[in-house]
Design a protein around this motif. Structure first.
Motif, PDB file in Angstrom:
ATOM      1  N   ARG A  52       0.823  -1.209   0.000  1.00  0.00           N
ATOM      2  CA  ARG A  52       0.000   0.000   0.000  1.00  0.00           C
ATOM      3  C   ARG A  52       0.858   1.259   0.000  1.00  0.00           C
ATOM      4  N   ARG A  53       1.878   1.278   0.835  1.00  0.00           N
ATOM      5  CA  ARG A  53       2.751   2.452   0.929  1.00  0.00           C
ATOM      6  C   ARG A  53       3.569   2.650  -0.357  1.00  0.00           C
ATOM      7  N   LEU A  54       4.036   1.553  -0.955  1.00  0.00           N
ATOM      8  CA  LEU A  54       4.822   1.698  -2.186  1.00  0.00           C
ATOM      9  C   LEU A  54       3.975   2.258  -3.319  1.00  0.00           C
ATOM     10  N   ARG A  55       2.733   1.828  -3.399  1.00  0.00           N
ATOM     11  CA  ARG A  55       1.863   2.365  -4.445  1.00  0.00           C
ATOM     12  C   ARG A  55       1.617   3.862  -4.243  1.00  0.00           C
ATOM     13  N   ASP A  56       1.669   4.321  -3.013  1.00  0.00           N
ATOM     14  CA  ASP A  56       1.546   5.759  -2.766  1.00  0.00           C
ATOM     15  C   ASP A  56       2.740   6.525  -3.338  1.00  0.00           C
ATOM     16  N   LEU A  57       3.924   5.884  -3.324  1.00  0.00           N
ATOM     17  CA  LEU A  57       5.124   6.522  -3.876  1.00  0.00           C
ATOM     18  C   LEU A  57       5.142   6.472  -5.391  1.00  0.00           C
ATOM     19  N   LEU A  58       4.808   5.292  -5.943  1.00  0.00           N
ATOM     20  CA  LEU A  58       4.793   5.092  -7.387  1.00  0.00           C
ATOM     21  C   LEU A  58       3.694   4.089  -7.690  1.00  0.00           C
ATOM     22  N   ASP A  59       2.689   4.541  -8.419  1.00  0.00           N
ATOM     23  CA  ASP A  59       1.538   3.690  -8.701  1.00  0.00           C
ATOM     24  C   ASP A  59       1.913   2.679  -9.782  1.00  0.00           C
ATOM     25  N   ALA A  60       2.383   1.517  -9.334  1.00  0.00           N
ATOM     26  CA  ALA A  60       2.828   0.463 -10.232  1.00  0.00           C
ATOM     27  C   ALA A  60       2.443  -0.878  -9.619  1.00  0.00           C
ATOM     28  N   PRO A  61       2.350  -1.936 -10.417  1.00  0.00           N
ATOM     29  CA  PRO A  61       2.029  -3.247  -9.862  1.00  0.00           C
ATOM     30  C   PRO A  61       3.032  -3.669  -8.794  1.00  0.00           C
ATOM     31  N   VAL A  62       2.556  -4.401  -7.803  1.00  0.00           N
ATOM     32  CA  VAL A  62       3.404  -4.928  -6.745  1.00  0.00           C
ATOM     33  C   VAL A  62       3.423  -6.449  -6.854  1.00  0.00           C
ATOM     34  N   VAL A  63       4.608  -6.986  -7.081  1.00  0.00           N
ATOM     35  CA  VAL A  63       4.797  -8.435  -7.136  1.00  0.00           C
ATOM     36  C   VAL A  63       5.317  -8.867  -5.772  1.00  0.00           C
ATOM     37  N   GLY A  64       4.402  -9.252  -4.910  1.00  0.00           N
ATOM     38  CA  GLY A  64       4.760  -9.679  -3.569  1.00  0.00           C
ATOM     39  C   GLY A  64       4.783 -11.186  -3.471  1.00  0.00           C
ATOM     40  N   GLU A  65       5.629 -11.697  -2.588  1.00  0.00           N
ATOM     41  CA  GLU A  65       5.724 -13.155  -2.440  1.00  0.00           C
ATOM     42  C   GLU A  65       4.391 -13.771  -2.060  1.00  0.00           C
ATOM     43  N   GLU A  66       3.711 -13.181  -1.082  1.00  0.00           N
ATOM     44  CA  GLU A  66       2.462 -13.787  -0.615  1.00  0.00           C
ATOM     45  C   GLU A  66       1.325 -13.558  -1.605  1.00  0.00           C
ATOM     46  N   ALA A  67       1.298 -12.396  -2.244  1.00  0.00           N
ATOM     47  CA  ALA A  67       0.267 -12.156  -3.255  1.00  0.00           C
ATOM     48  C   ALA A  67       0.439 -13.104  -4.441  1.00  0.00           C
ATOM     49  N   THR A  68       1.687 -13.404  -4.803  1.00  0.00           N
ATOM     50  CA  THR A  68       1.940 -14.316  -5.912  1.00  0.00           C
ATOM     51  C   THR A  68       1.512 -15.737  -5.571  1.00  0.00           C
ATOM     52  N   ALA A  69       1.619 -16.120  -4.306  1.00  0.00           N
ATOM     53  CA  ALA A  69       1.139 -17.444  -3.907  1.00  0.00           C
ATOM     54  C   ALA A  69      -0.351 -17.583  -4.183  1.00  0.00           C
ATOM     55  N   ALA A  70      -1.088 -16.471  -4.067  1.00  0.00           N
ATOM     56  CA  ALA A  70      -2.528 -16.489  -4.347  1.00  0.00           C
ATOM     57  C   ALA A  70      -2.831 -16.284  -5.831  1.00  0.00           C
ATOM     58  N   ASP A  71      -1.968 -15.532  -6.523  1.00  0.00           N
ATOM     59  CA  ASP A  71      -2.181 -15.241  -7.940  1.00  0.00           C
ATOM     60  C   ASP A  71      -0.850 -15.394  -8.678  1.00  0.00           C
ATOM     61  N   PRO A  72      -0.546 -16.585  -9.197  1.00  0.00           N
ATOM     62  CA  PRO A  72       0.744 -16.831  -9.842  1.00  0.00           C
ATOM     63  C   PRO A  72       0.997 -16.019 -11.104  1.00  0.00           C
ATOM     64  N   THR A  73      -0.004 -15.287 -11.609  1.00  0.00           N
ATOM     65  CA  THR A  73       0.209 -14.485 -12.810  1.00  0.00           C
ATOM     66  C   THR A  73       0.869 -13.145 -12.507  1.00  0.00           C
ATOM     67  N   LEU A  74       0.950 -12.756 -11.239  1.00  0.00           N
ATOM     68  CA  LEU A  74       1.471 -11.432 -10.904  1.00  0.00           C
ATOM     69  C   LEU A  74       2.869 -11.151 -11.445  1.00  0.00           C
ATOM     70  N   PRO A  75       3.816 -12.108 -11.418  1.00  0.00           N
ATOM     71  CA  PRO A  75       5.166 -11.790 -11.915  1.00  0.00           C
ATOM     72  C   PRO A  75       5.230 -11.382 -13.378  1.00  0.00           C
ATOM     73  N   ARG A  76       4.159 -11.578 -14.143  1.00  0.00           N
ATOM     74  CA  ARG A  76       4.172 -11.105 -15.529  1.00  0.00           C
ATOM     75  C   ARG A  76       4.418  -9.600 -15.605  1.00  0.00           C
ATOM     76  N   ALA A  77       4.020  -8.894 -14.565  1.00  0.00           N
ATOM     77  CA  ALA A  77       4.186  -7.441 -14.565  1.00  0.00           C
ATOM     78  C   ALA A  77       5.648  -7.031 -14.656  1.00  0.00           C
ATOM     79  N   LEU A  78       6.559  -7.905 -14.233  1.00  0.00           N
ATOM     80  CA  LEU A  78       7.976  -7.571 -14.281  1.00  0.00           C
ATOM     81  C   LEU A  78       8.477  -7.413 -15.712  1.00  0.00           C
ATOM     82  N   ASN A  79       7.808  -8.060 -16.661  1.00  0.00           N
ATOM     83  CA  ASN A  79       8.161  -7.916 -18.067  1.00  0.00           C
ATOM     84  C   ASN A  79       7.175  -7.057 -18.849  1.00  0.00           C
ATOM     85  N   GLU A  80       5.927  -7.024 -18.391  1.00  0.00           N
ATOM     86  CA  GLU A  80       4.884  -6.374 -19.175  1.00  0.00           C
ATOM     87  C   GLU A  80       4.620  -4.931 -18.769  1.00  0.00           C
ATOM     88  N   SER A  81       4.998  -4.537 -17.556  1.00  0.00           N
ATOM     89  CA  SER A  81       4.744  -3.168 -17.089  1.00  0.00           C
ATOM     90  C   SER A  81       6.028  -2.336 -17.166  1.00  0.00           C
TER      91      SER A  81
END
Length: 263
Positions: A52-81
């Motif tokens: 939440r705090r990082l998005r306040d600094l820069l509104d960009a996708p967050v690839v978090g370890e625990e969020a990725t466990a719930a949604d394995p597609t999140l790391p795509r943002a590292l190449n697509e965003s």
């Protein structure tokens, strides 16, 4: 965005969420997300706060370890965003659960697939490591400059994380071990391993499994300190690539010597 702003976010999470539960976790606050992979209520709450705090600094996708466990597609943002955050709320959760101090809170900023900034906070002693591509690596106000390792492999001190190695690779490691001054298993925390390399306590570390939240901050820290972190084929580590095998070393020469014996 100031680079110290992210350090303060990690400190906030450590002070308000992580450290109050260090050595005080209840039985229901620890579980396995996959066999052998622990997660705690502190991991989840810290990641939510940091994201939440990082998005306040820069509104960009967050690839978090625990969020990725719930949604394995999140790391795509590292190449697509164009930009994406990477967050490891507690690196070394096993140590954290066991009451050992070897854990860290980490984050990185990735732009166009390359890590451009990284942060490692060790909550127990409050030590913060920061790296920015092209601007160096720092521990607090001290710039880190990694000295070259000894030329003789018999003087090199290293670690190999054998947990994810197959049997042939484990056999190569066992055969190579007597050729080095010491060969350990690492700290079970990349947020400890990489600073040890950057500060000269180790000369190399070999990893098999490469997850972005574990390695994006540390590879940049080591490279900016003058070290050498590369894939086993010699290519630069990019956090969005789904490949395995990474060797981090004090310098290119020790990287070559360690790879020749281990890989």
């Amino acid at each position: 965005m100031k680079i110290d702003d992210v350090t303060e976010i990690l400190r906030e999470a450590a002070e308000t969420v992580v450290m109050p539960r260090f050595g005080a976790l209840a039985a229901g606050e620890v579980s396995e997300k996959t066999p052998g992979e622990l997660v705690t209520v502190a991991d989840r709450e810290a990641e939510a706060l940091i994201s939440r705090r990082l998005r306040d600094l820069l509104d960009a996708p967050v690839v978090g370890e625990e969020a990725t466990a719930a949604d394995p597609t999140l790391p795509r943002a590292l190449n697509e965003s164009p930009a994406a955050w990477v967050v490891d709320p507690i690196d070394g959760t096993g140590n954290f659960v066991a009451g050992r101090p070897g854990f860290a809170v980490m984050a990185a900023l990735v732009r166009d697939g390359e890590t451009v900034a990284g942060w490692i906070l060790r909550p127990v002693d409050g030590t913060a490591y920061v790296a920015e591509r092209g601007s160096g690596a720092w521990r607090g106000g001290t710039r880190l400059r990694r000295a070259p390792a000894p030329a003789d492999p018999a003087a090199l001190r290293g670690d190999v994380l054998t947990r994810f190695l197959d049997e042939p690779a484990r056999a190569r490691v066992a055969a190579a071990a007597p050729r080095f001054a010491s060969l350990g298993r690492g700290a079970s925390c990349a947020g400890v391993d990489y600073p040890r390399l950057a500060e000269g306590e180790r000369d190399f570390v070999l990893y098999r499994r490469i997850l972005p939240w574990d390695h994006a901050p540390g590879t940049l820290l080591l490279d900016e300190a003058g070290g050498h972190a590369r894939r086993l084929d010699g290519s630069r580590y990019r956090p969005g690539e789904d490949r395995s095998g990474l060797l981090a070393a004090a310098d290119p020469d020790s990287w070559e010597r360690a790879r020749a014996l281990l890989a």
